[in-house]
Design a protein around this motif. Structure first.
Motif, PDB file in Angstrom:
ATOM      1  N   ASP A  18       0.884  -0.757  -0.028  1.00  0.00           N
ATOM      2  CA  ASP A  18       0.253  -0.133   0.134  1.00  0.00           C
ATOM      3  C   ASP A  18       0.879   0.946  -0.437  1.00  0.00           C
ATOM      4  O   ASP A  18       0.445   2.474  -0.143  1.00  0.00           O
ATOM      5  N   LYS A  19       2.079   0.988  -0.409  1.00  0.00           N
ATOM      6  CA  LYS A  19       2.616   2.268   0.050  1.00  0.00           C
ATOM      7  C   LYS A  19       2.868   3.370  -1.348  1.00  0.00           C
ATOM      8  O   LYS A  19       2.645   2.957  -2.156  1.00  0.00           O
ATOM      9  N   PRO A  20       2.531   4.248  -1.213  1.00  0.00           N
ATOM     10  CA  PRO A  20       2.309   5.350  -1.942  1.00  0.00           C
ATOM     11  C   PRO A  20       3.516   6.018  -3.331  1.00  0.00           C
ATOM     12  O   PRO A  20       4.775   5.808  -2.240  1.00  0.00           O
ATOM     13  N   LEU A  21       3.718   5.114  -4.118  1.00  0.00           N
ATOM     14  CA  LEU A  21       5.130   5.474  -5.137  1.00  0.00           C
ATOM     15  C   LEU A  21       4.191   7.255  -5.863  1.00  0.00           C
ATOM     16  O   LEU A  21       5.535   7.407  -6.843  1.00  0.00           O
ATOM     17  N   PHE A  22       3.189   7.070  -6.125  1.00  0.00           N
ATOM     18  CA  PHE A  22       3.137   8.198  -6.768  1.00  0.00           C
ATOM     19  C   PHE A  22       1.517   9.289  -5.982  1.00  0.00           C
ATOM     20  O   PHE A  22       0.228   8.677  -6.399  1.00  0.00           O
ATOM     21  N   ASP A  23       2.319   9.672  -5.507  1.00  0.00           N
ATOM     22  CA  ASP A  23       1.231  10.996  -3.763  1.00  0.00           C
ATOM     23  C   ASP A  23      -0.111  11.419  -4.931  1.00  0.00           C
ATOM     24  O   ASP A  23      -0.857  11.068  -3.838  1.00  0.00           O
ATOM     25  N   GLU A  24       0.964  11.889  -6.379  1.00  0.00           N
ATOM     26  CA  GLU A  24      -0.899  12.918  -6.678  1.00  0.00           C
ATOM     27  C   GLU A  24      -1.814  11.931  -7.466  1.00  0.00           C
ATOM     28  O   GLU A  24      -2.814  12.405  -7.268  1.00  0.00           O
ATOM     29  N   CYS A  57      12.966   4.588  -7.170  1.00  0.00           N
ATOM     30  CA  CYS A  57      12.233   5.421  -6.519  1.00  0.00           C
ATOM     31  C   CYS A  57      12.151   4.707  -5.734  1.00  0.00           C
ATOM     32  O   CYS A  57      10.763   4.136  -4.677  1.00  0.00           O
ATOM     33  N   PRO A  58      12.647   3.998  -4.182  1.00  0.00           N
ATOM     34  CA  PRO A  58      11.753   3.557  -3.278  1.00  0.00           C
ATOM     35  C   PRO A  58      11.189   3.700  -2.237  1.00  0.00           C
ATOM     36  O   PRO A  58      10.005   3.554  -1.783  1.00  0.00           O
ATOM     37  N   ASP A  59      10.808   5.695  -2.315  1.00  0.00           N
ATOM     38  CA  ASP A  59      10.088   6.227  -1.331  1.00  0.00           C
ATOM     39  C   ASP A  59       9.241   6.624  -2.248  1.00  0.00           C
ATOM     40  O   ASP A  59       8.350   8.049  -1.800  1.00  0.00           O
ATOM     41  N   GLY A  60       9.118   6.454  -3.508  1.00  0.00           N
ATOM     42  CA  GLY A  60       8.081   7.525  -4.233  1.00  0.00           C
ATOM     43  C   GLY A  60       8.342   8.479  -4.945  1.00  0.00           C
ATOM     44  O   GLY A  60       9.855   8.380  -5.188  1.00  0.00           O
ATOM     45  N   VAL A  61       7.876   8.798  -6.255  1.00  0.00           N
ATOM     46  CA  VAL A  61       8.861   9.723  -6.795  1.00  0.00           C
ATOM     47  C   VAL A  61       8.687  11.080  -6.594  1.00  0.00           C
ATOM     48  O   VAL A  61       9.778  12.040  -7.176  1.00  0.00           O
ATOM     49  N   ALA A  62       8.192  11.775  -5.357  1.00  0.00           N
ATOM     50  CA  ALA A  62       8.333  12.765  -4.766  1.00  0.00           C
ATOM     51  C   ALA A  62      10.372  12.665  -3.784  1.00  0.00           C
ATOM     52  O   ALA A  62      10.266  13.037  -3.310  1.00  0.00           O
ATOM     53  N   GLY A  63       9.980  11.380  -3.597  1.00  0.00           N
ATOM     54  CA  GLY A  63      11.558  10.453  -2.202  1.00  0.00           C
ATOM     55  C   GLY A  63      12.565  10.974  -3.551  1.00  0.00           C
ATOM     56  O   GLY A  63      12.950  10.959  -5.299  1.00  0.00           O
ATOM     57  N   ASP A  64      13.488  10.878  -3.088  1.00  0.00           N
ATOM     58  CA  ASP A  64      15.535  10.393  -4.207  1.00  0.00           C
ATOM     59  C   ASP A  64      15.081   9.540  -4.798  1.00  0.00           C
ATOM     60  O   ASP A  64      14.769   8.127  -4.733  1.00  0.00           O
ATOM     61  N   CYS A  65      15.720   9.873  -5.865  1.00  0.00           N
ATOM     62  CA  CYS A  65      15.791   8.458  -7.150  1.00  0.00           C
ATOM     63  C   CYS A  65      17.233   8.334  -7.783  1.00  0.00           C
ATOM     64  O   CYS A  65      17.873   9.025  -7.830  1.00  0.00           O
ATOM     65  N   PHE A  66      17.559   7.308  -8.416  1.00  0.00           N
ATOM     66  CA  PHE A  66      18.169   6.723  -8.667  1.00  0.00           C
ATOM     67  C   PHE A  66      18.852   5.583 -10.039  1.00  0.00           C
ATOM     68  O   PHE A  66      18.029   4.562 -10.150  1.00  0.00           O
ATOM     69  N   TYR A  67      19.596   5.750 -10.491  1.00  0.00           N
ATOM     70  CA  TYR A  67      19.799   4.898 -12.027  1.00  0.00           C
ATOM     71  C   TYR A  67      20.291   3.579 -11.380  1.00  0.00           C
ATOM     72  O   TYR A  67      21.223   4.200 -10.471  1.00  0.00           O
ATOM     73  N   GLN A  68      20.332   2.823 -12.001  1.00  0.00           N
ATOM     74  CA  GLN A  68      20.472   1.611 -11.629  1.00  0.00           C
ATOM     75  C   GLN A  68      21.279   0.522 -13.263  1.00  0.00           C
ATOM     76  O   GLN A  68      19.900   0.048 -13.625  1.00  0.00           O
ATOM     77  N   GLN A  69      22.293  -0.261 -13.318  1.00  0.00           N
ATOM     78  CA  GLN A  69      22.202  -0.969 -14.440  1.00  0.00           C
ATOM     79  C   GLN A  69      22.915  -2.118 -13.877  1.00  0.00           C
ATOM     80  O   GLN A  69      22.822  -3.489 -14.519  1.00  0.00           O
ATOM     81  N   HIS A  70      23.882  -2.570 -12.651  1.00  0.00           N
ATOM     82  CA  HIS A  70      24.059  -3.062 -12.164  1.00  0.00           C
ATOM     83  C   HIS A  70      23.044  -4.363 -11.677  1.00  0.00           C
ATOM     84  O   HIS A  70      21.865  -4.100 -11.306  1.00  0.00           O
TER      85      HIS A  70
END
Length: 303
Positions: A18-24, A57-70
């Motif tokens: 139930d964790k919000p990923l896109f709050d709006e 974006c583990p805390d949703g798009v309003a939080g910190d996001c990072f790219y991962q390829q490995h």
């Protein structure tokens, strides 16, 4: 709280479904998993056998996001990596093969899926050529006009091309290739095509990489056409508040000008698909060799 999802012989444990990923947009982690599972038949053909870069974006798009390829060691054995050559050896890349893979990665906070322009089985053989079109200011109209100008040029030489919203600011115009194209040769041809189009439309289009030299004109960006570069995959969500989607369009929709760059979202995609289906269905049937494309372009290059 966890929630188990079964995909045949694979099980994915969703943590905090139930964790919000896109709050709006009111979209939870479970909702995003549901989107990917429901539309796996559309999403997977554009991801299978391609090395990926994820925007997480583990805390949703309003939080910190990072790219991962490995590909990390803690991923399950059934989500196996693909090792591909890199400048200093090789890199174990993330690759998806099934709906369970999508669900697992979304549970890890993956929002955006960016895919290579070649298959993992032949990483140095491009099977997509991409023209990346972003507005020089905030106006989407020049992007539509540039895409249509590219479409018209390719129609003159009898080559099919396809278009999609990036879900962010612009459009990608895409040509399917046969998977044998050398990347350097492909980018050189893409640049010649862009040069020709800019020469035909000198007041509105440019190939100048430096913004100071563009003079408000739209930049015909071909720089994605290189080994190891990626493009956002069709039907991938974008990490934006409205949960926009990188959605393929019909050329009629581009001509009509009624679709904005972020108008197609997770919430509205079903209505779009019900109305006109998948515009990229059967795209691979139009794949060309790079040599064939070069010969076709040569017929008009000196007009």
């Amino acid at each position: 709280m966890t929630q188990s999802r079964r995909f045949g012989r694979y099980t994915v444990e969703l943590s905090k479904p139930d964790k919000p990923l896109f709050d709006e947009a009111g979209i939870s982690k479970a909702d995003l998993v549901d989107y990917h599972v429901k539309r796996a038949d559309l999403i997977l053909p554009h991801l299978e056998d391609r090395a990926l870069t994820l925007l997480r974006c583990p805390d949703g798009v309003a939080g910190d996001c990072f790219y991962q390829q490995h590909h990390p060691d803690h991923f399950p054995d059934w989500l196996a990596p693909v090792s591909l050559p890199a400048r200093d050896g090789s890199i174990a890349h993330i690759v998806v093969r099934r709906a369970a893979d999508l669900a697992y990665l979304v549970n890890q906070g993956a929002i955006e899926f960016h895919a290579w322009l070649s298959r993992a089985g032949r990483p140095d053989g491009a099977d997509l050529m991409i023209f990346d079109l972003d507005p020089p200011d905030g106006d989407f109209t020049p992007v539509r006009r540039a895409a249509l100008a590219l479409r018209d040029l390719f129609e003159r030489i009898g080559v099919a091309c396809f278009v999609k919203l990036t879900g962010s600011r612009g459009l990608h115009v895409v040509l399917p290739l046969d998977g044998r194209a050398d990347f350097d040769a492909m980018r050189a041809l893409a640049r010649r095509i862009a040069d020709r189009l800019a020469a035909d439309h000198p007041d509105s289009l440019t190939v100048a990489q430096r913004k100071a030299k563009r003079g408000g004109r739209l930049y015909l960006d071909v720089m994605r056409n290189a080994y190891g570069q990626t493009a956002v995959a069709p039907y991938s969500p974008r990490a934006r508040p409205e949960a926009s989607v990188a959605a393929p369009l019909t050329w009629a929709e581009v001509e009509q000008g009624r679709v904005g760059p972020r108008d197609i979202t997770i919430a509205t995609l079903d209505r779009w698909l019900d109305r006109r289906g998948d515009p990229w269905a059967g795209m691979r049937r139009h794949a060309r060799s790079l040599d064939g494309l070069a010969r076709a372009f040569a017929r008009i290059a000196d007009d």
